[in-house]
Write a protein that holds these residues in place. Structure first.
Motif, short mmCIF file in Angstrom:
data_model
loop_
_atom_site.label_atom_id
_atom_site.label_comp_id
_atom_site.label_asym_id
_atom_site.label_seq_id
_atom_site.Cartn_x
_atom_site.Cartn_y
_atom_site.Cartn_z
N ASP A 145 0.89 -1.30 0.00
CA ASP A 145 0.01 0.17 0.00
C ASP A 145 1.00 1.24 -0.04
O ASP A 145 0.42 2.30 0.47
CB ASP A 145 -0.99 -0.10 1.19
N GLY A 146 1.87 1.31 -0.70
CA GLY A 146 3.08 2.20 -0.66
C GLY A 146 2.76 3.46 -1.64
O GLY A 146 2.37 3.12 -2.76
N ILE A 147 3.09 4.67 -1.42
CA ILE A 147 3.11 5.81 -2.34
C ILE A 147 4.41 6.42 -2.12
O ILE A 147 4.82 6.44 -1.17
CB ILE A 147 1.66 6.62 -1.98
N ALA A 148 4.82 6.69 -3.35
CA ALA A 148 6.20 7.43 -3.40
C ALA A 148 6.01 8.70 -3.15
O ALA A 148 5.25 9.30 -3.99
CB ALA A 148 7.28 6.80 -4.38
N LEU A 149 6.77 9.41 -2.29
CA LEU A 149 6.82 11.01 -2.23
C LEU A 149 8.13 11.44 -2.54
O LEU A 149 8.93 11.12 -1.45
CB LEU A 149 6.42 11.43 -1.04
N VAL A 150 8.41 12.05 -3.72
CA VAL A 150 9.92 12.50 -3.90
C VAL A 150 9.98 13.77 -4.44
O VAL A 150 8.83 14.47 -4.46
CB VAL A 150 10.35 11.66 -5.06
N GLY A 151 11.11 14.47 -4.43
CA GLY A 151 11.47 15.97 -4.77
C GLY A 151 12.75 16.33 -4.60
O GLY A 151 13.55 15.37 -4.55
N ALA A 152 13.01 17.58 -4.54
CA ALA A 152 14.20 18.03 -4.74
C ALA A 152 14.98 18.09 -3.46
O ALA A 152 14.22 18.20 -2.30
CB ALA A 152 14.08 19.63 -5.25
N ARG A 153 16.17 17.98 -3.70
CA ARG A 153 16.90 18.40 -2.10
C ARG A 153 16.87 19.40 -1.66
O ARG A 153 16.79 19.76 -0.48
CB ARG A 153 18.49 17.50 -2.36
N ALA A 154 17.27 20.48 -2.54
CA ALA A 154 17.03 21.90 -2.12
C ALA A 154 15.78 22.47 -1.93
O ALA A 154 15.09 23.27 -2.87
CB ALA A 154 17.67 22.73 -3.14
N ALA A 155 14.91 21.90 -1.01
CA ALA A 155 13.58 22.10 -1.20
C ALA A 155 13.35 23.60 -0.42
O ALA A 155 13.96 23.95 0.58
CB ALA A 155 12.73 21.01 -0.02
N THR A 156 12.25 24.16 -0.72
CA THR A 156 11.93 25.56 0.20
C THR A 156 10.90 25.17 1.19
O THR A 156 10.50 24.09 1.53
CB THR A 156 10.99 26.31 -1.29
N GLY A 157 10.76 26.16 1.91
CA GLY A 157 9.67 25.91 2.92
C GLY A 157 8.32 25.68 2.49
O GLY A 157 7.66 24.66 3.06
N TYR A 158 7.87 26.24 1.23
CA TYR A 158 6.82 25.80 0.46
C TYR A 158 6.74 24.27 0.40
O TYR A 158 5.73 23.64 0.81
CB TYR A 158 6.47 26.47 -0.82
N GLY A 159 7.75 23.94 -0.22
CA GLY A 159 7.76 22.46 -0.67
C GLY A 159 7.78 21.56 0.66
O GLY A 159 7.07 20.37 0.45
N GLU A 160 8.48 21.75 1.84
CA GLU A 160 8.44 20.98 2.94
C GLU A 160 7.21 20.88 3.69
O GLU A 160 6.48 20.03 4.03
CB GLU A 160 9.58 21.45 3.81
N HIS A 161 6.46 22.22 3.56
CA HIS A 161 5.30 22.19 4.03
C HIS A 161 4.11 21.46 3.60
O HIS A 161 3.24 20.70 4.04
CB HIS A 161 4.61 23.58 4.15
N ILE A 162 4.03 21.21 2.16
CA ILE A 162 3.27 20.39 1.26
C ILE A 162 3.66 19.00 1.34
O ILE A 162 2.70 18.15 1.74
CB ILE A 162 3.43 20.75 -0.26
N THR A 163 4.90 18.62 1.53
CA THR A 163 5.33 17.47 1.91
C THR A 163 4.78 16.67 3.40
O THR A 163 4.48 15.69 3.31
CB THR A 163 6.72 17.30 1.71
N MET A 164 4.94 17.83 4.20
CA MET A 164 4.53 17.19 5.35
C MET A 164 3.07 16.98 5.49
O MET A 164 2.56 15.87 6.14
CB MET A 164 4.83 18.41 6.61
N GLU A 165 2.25 17.87 5.02
CA GLU A 165 0.75 17.63 5.02
C GLU A 165 0.36 16.47 4.02
O GLU A 165 -0.48 15.70 4.53
CB GLU A 165 0.10 18.90 4.10
N ALA A 166 1.12 16.24 2.84
CA ALA A 166 0.90 15.09 2.12
C ALA A 166 1.18 13.65 2.79
O ALA A 166 0.09 13.00 2.75
CB ALA A 166 1.78 15.08 0.65
N SER A 167 2.27 13.78 3.42
CA SER A 167 2.59 12.34 3.97
C SER A 167 1.85 12.06 5.00
O SER A 167 1.55 10.96 5.34
CB SER A 167 4.20 12.48 4.53
N ALA A 168 1.55 12.98 5.93
CA ALA A 168 0.63 12.91 7.00
C ALA A 168 -0.80 12.57 6.69
O ALA A 168 -1.24 11.54 7.34
CB ALA A 168 0.63 13.83 8.15
N GLY A 169 -1.20 13.18 5.64
CA GLY A 169 -2.72 12.78 5.05
C GLY A 169 -2.64 11.34 4.66
O GLY A 169 -3.47 10.72 4.80
#
Length: 411
Positions: free
Chosen positions: A155-179
């Motif tokens: 039941d896995g979903i891959a969440l991937v993205g840039a190493r040089a993430a912005t605050g926007y990217g990290e916030h979206i990732t946090m919400e996506a992962s927790a959700g």
């Protein structure tokens, strides 16, 4: 066994295998796969073909006995698909410099020392979607972590993205992962800085399952700055590599690692990526395998989201902005859904809202549930008691959780 002392090989293979009886053939094949994981680079097509068509033990024997390219090519060729002798010769030349009897033994000893396990396609916990890679599939997987996390890869979903993430990217990732964790998905990523790291951390913080695929051995965590994070993933999730212990990460291995992330997952979501981000490589593997692909848009002026916009515009990625939209790419049976109302139950609307506000994995306080559901605190307390009697909710020391059977029973 391959010129090595059989008892030593057997003891080492058993030390890194799941409990159970292993006959001589099984030990031989498991050792051969362990040896192949260090003999060939990840994604080596001819190595994968040799393992599939000859079997891992016979394929390794062919290298040990120095079959010439003509004999090797003939052994792999079929009526409809001939292996060019020159390609076979080049493959043998790649493998022979690494053909050292001690290498596989050292890797097995190191794996046993770190509590790592050797996983092969014959194991129940093998991620079966990796078989879609066919000849590019890994010979074996080296794993540190829990059985629950390995089983959760289905039941896995891959969440991937840039190493040089912005605050926007990290916030979206946090919400996506927790959700997604709340919807009972396992979060799969590559443990890199930026988006990957945030995806893992948010999953752990939500008491969910997360799996990290590495580009080097599982005995040497990379990047070193994520040593603590990877240690926590080992304790509550799983860290996986197709390379034996002691193997260093390289640029090529990072690119090949990405194919495992894409293949093991139901879908791949790119949350933030520049125009040439390495995460686009993962997206490419997902598209090639026919896996659903999603991308989160960012500000049109942000270079950090240019890769996501490129995926949406040119590569048919689905634009996703919420965990619900991400889950729609790859629905699972256990996913939390809004339940149809029971017209005979005067509290059906309140019940649905309460069930939506509860998590099957993370306990929540009544105040939190009231906030999420939009119901009065007194109503929440009264209805939770009724749900507990119905077996659809349970109270723990940390708060209330939704029972796993609640989704099915409401349908």
């Amino acid at each position: 066994m391959f010129g090595l002392k059989e008892s030593e090989v057997a003891n080492l293979v058993r030390a890194v295998s799941s409990p159970g009886d292993l006959d001589r053939e099984a030990i031989e094949n498991r050792f051969a796969r362990a040896a192949w994981s260090g003999l060939a680079e990840p994604g080596d097509r001819l190595a994968g073909r040799a393992i599939q068509q000859l079997g891992p033990a016979r394929a390794l024997t062919a290298v040990v006995e120095h079959w010439d390219s003509a004999r090797f090519a003939a052994g792999l060729s079929t009526d409809g698909d001939q292996v060019p002798e020159d390609d076979m010769r080049q493959a043998i030349e790649r493998w022979l410099p690494r053909l050292k009897s001690e290498s596989a033994l050292i890797a097995l000893r190191q794996a046993a020392r770190f509590g790592a396990r050797l996983l092969t396609p014959d194991d129940a916990l093998w991620p079966t979607r990796l078989n879609d890679l066919d000849w590019h599939a890994p010979a074996a997987l080296w794993v540190r972590g829990t059985d629950a996390a390995l089983a959760g890869i289905v039941d896995g979903i891959a969440l991937v993205g840039a190493r040089a993430a912005t605050g926007y990217g990290e916030h979206i990732t946090m919400e996506a992962s927790a959700g997604l964790v709340d919807r009972r998905y396992t979060i799969i990523s590559g443990a890199a800085y930026g988006i990957d790291g945030m995806a893992h951390r948010a999953a752990l913080a939500s008491q969910g399952l997360t799996v990290a695929f590495l580009a080097g051995g599982v005995d040497r965590f990379y990047p070193s700055g994520h040593d603590s994070l990877l240690t926590r993933i080992v304790e509550h999730g799983a860290v996986i590599s197709e390379l034996p212990c002691g193997s260093p990460p390289t640029k090529w291995r990072f690119l090949q690692r990405n194919r495992l992330i894409a293949a093991a997952s139901l879908a791949t979501i790119v949350l933030e990526a520049g125009w040439r981000s390495g995460s686009l490589n993962t997206a490419g593997h997902a598209a090639t395998l026919g896996r659903p692909l999603g991308a989160v848009p960012g500000p049109v002026t942000s270079a950090a989201s240019a890769g996501c916009h490129r995926l949406i515009r040119d590569y048919d990625a689905v634009c996703v902005t919420t965990p619900d939209q991400m889950a729609e790419l790859a629905p699972i049976d256990s996913e939390t859904r809004s339940e149809p109302a029971d017209v005979d139950n005067q509290h059906s609307t309140e019940t649905i809202r309460l069930l939506d506000a509860l998590s099957t994995r993370s306990a929540r306080t009544t105040d939190d549930i009231a906030s999420r559901s939009g119901l009065a605190l007194t109503t929440v307390r009264a209805q939770l008691g009724m749900l507990e009697l119905d077996g659809r909710a349970s109270e723990t020391e940390r708060g209330w959780k939704r029972c796993a059977a609640a989704t099915t029973s409401q349908r």
